[in-house]
Scaffold this motif. Structure first.
Motif, mmCIF file in Angstrom:
data_model
loop_
_atom_site.group_PDB
_atom_site.id
_atom_site.type_symbol
_atom_site.label_atom_id
_atom_site.label_comp_id
_atom_site.label_asym_id
_atom_site.label_seq_id
_atom_site.Cartn_x
_atom_site.Cartn_y
_atom_site.Cartn_z
ATOM 1 N N PRO A 72 12.250 0.716 -32.458
ATOM 2 C CA PRO A 72 12.015 0.279 -33.105
ATOM 3 C C PRO A 72 13.846 0.714 -34.491
ATOM 4 C CG PRO A 72 9.940 0.358 -33.480
ATOM 5 C CD PRO A 72 10.808 1.128 -32.024
ATOM 6 N N GLY A 73 13.415 2.174 -34.051
ATOM 7 C CA GLY A 73 14.549 2.288 -33.959
ATOM 8 C C GLY A 73 16.191 2.848 -34.225
ATOM 9 N N ALA A 74 16.366 2.120 -32.763
ATOM 10 C CA ALA A 74 17.219 1.572 -32.242
ATOM 11 C C ALA A 74 17.808 0.021 -32.121
ATOM 12 C CB ALA A 74 16.996 1.811 -30.673
ATOM 13 N N SER A 75 16.865 -0.367 -33.263
ATOM 14 C CA SER A 75 17.099 -1.810 -33.452
ATOM 15 C C SER A 75 17.044 -2.600 -34.400
ATOM 16 C CB SER A 75 15.648 -2.262 -32.608
ATOM 17 O OG SER A 75 15.581 -1.772 -31.117
ATOM 18 N N PRO A 76 18.043 -2.728 -35.184
ATOM 19 C CA PRO A 76 18.995 -3.131 -36.444
ATOM 20 C C PRO A 76 18.436 -4.196 -36.510
ATOM 21 C CG PRO A 76 20.483 -1.947 -34.892
ATOM 22 C CD PRO A 76 19.669 -2.149 -34.220
ATOM 23 N N THR A 77 18.378 -4.511 -37.910
ATOM 24 C CA THR A 77 18.566 -6.055 -38.251
ATOM 25 C C THR A 77 19.184 -6.155 -39.457
ATOM 26 O OG1 THR A 77 16.037 -6.667 -37.709
ATOM 27 C CG2 THR A 77 17.376 -7.846 -39.489
ATOM 28 N N ALA A 78 20.011 -6.712 -38.897
ATOM 29 C CA ALA A 78 21.428 -6.768 -40.207
ATOM 30 C C ALA A 78 20.425 -7.567 -41.195
ATOM 31 C CB ALA A 78 23.047 -7.593 -39.504
ATOM 32 N N LEU A 131 20.270 5.829 -30.988
ATOM 33 C CA LEU A 131 20.060 6.908 -29.206
ATOM 34 C C LEU A 131 20.612 7.681 -29.328
ATOM 35 C CD1 LEU A 131 20.788 3.248 -27.369
ATOM 36 C CD2 LEU A 131 18.636 4.522 -27.825
ATOM 37 N N LYS A 132 21.616 8.347 -29.547
ATOM 38 C CA LYS A 132 22.676 9.331 -29.032
ATOM 39 C C LYS A 132 21.152 10.991 -29.823
ATOM 40 C CE LYS A 132 26.299 11.866 -30.066
ATOM 41 N NZ LYS A 132 27.170 11.542 -30.747
ATOM 42 N N MET A 133 20.714 10.302 -31.282
ATOM 43 C CA MET A 133 19.748 11.145 -32.151
ATOM 44 C C MET A 133 19.382 11.539 -30.647
ATOM 45 S SD MET A 133 20.509 11.013 -34.995
ATOM 46 C CE MET A 133 20.394 8.754 -36.130
ATOM 47 N N ALA A 134 18.131 10.540 -29.699
ATOM 48 C CA ALA A 134 17.045 10.547 -29.361
ATOM 49 C C ALA A 134 17.391 11.373 -28.080
ATOM 50 C CB ALA A 134 16.640 8.966 -28.919
#
Length: 170
Positions: A72-78, A131-134
């Motif tokens: 969810p943290g890497a799945s943004p909604t605009a 994703l990079k931060m993870a």
């Protein structure tokens, strides 16, 4: 026909993607109705979704994890002015492409009225940054199946390339 494309997360995170007034929120049930309406509008005729009910069912399945473990943290909604105008859904691993050992985009859509404004780029860059931060190094996606013609050009411009047989993660 479909192909698997892959990009380096650090490079993709630097792609930018600033859009005036755009807010990015995590993919969540709070935006469910707006997500379904946007997904339905974004799907081309004859593509994966034919009705609003089917759009809702597909998104519900993604939220439940039926298409892989959602990140969810890497799945943004605009969101623009509080309305959903696009979304990107990323799973930890594709359930369809078992050879891919990287997080995988299982859904990316932008409402037709808002295409060409950089929203898809912003979604991909935001996801890659998280994703990079993870600690992830690469991001995969599948292209084809009636995706808009400009989608392939966008992916290539952002550094996505065909996953070749024998390549790590292939």
């Amino acid at each position: 026909m479909s192909r698997i494309l892959i990009a380096g997360v650090p490079e993709l995170a630097d792609a930018g993607g600033t859009v005036a007034g755009l807010k990015l929120a995590a993919f969540a049930t709070a935006n469910y109705v707006g997500l379904a309406e946007c997904y339905f509008a974004a799907c081309s005729p004859g593509h994966a979704t034919l009705t609003l009910a089917e759009a809702k069912a597909q998104l519900k399945a993604r939220l439940k994890g039926d298409h892989g473990q959602m990140l969810p943290g890497a799945s943004p909604t605009a969101l623009l002015d509080g309305l959903v105008v696009g979304s990107l859904q990323v799973v930890e691993r594709s359930i369809w492409d078992l050879q891919v050992e990287h997080p995988c985009v299982i859904g990316l859509f932008v409402h037709p009225e808002h295409r060409g404004k950089g929203i898809a780029t912003a979604l991909l860059a935001n996801s890659a940054s998280r994703l990079k931060m993870a600690g992830f190094e690469r991001l995969a996606l599948r292209t084809g199946y009636g995706a808009p013609a400009d989608a392939e050009r966008l992916y290539r411009r952002l550094g996505f390339a065909d996953l070749e047989a024998g390549e790590p993660g292939a």
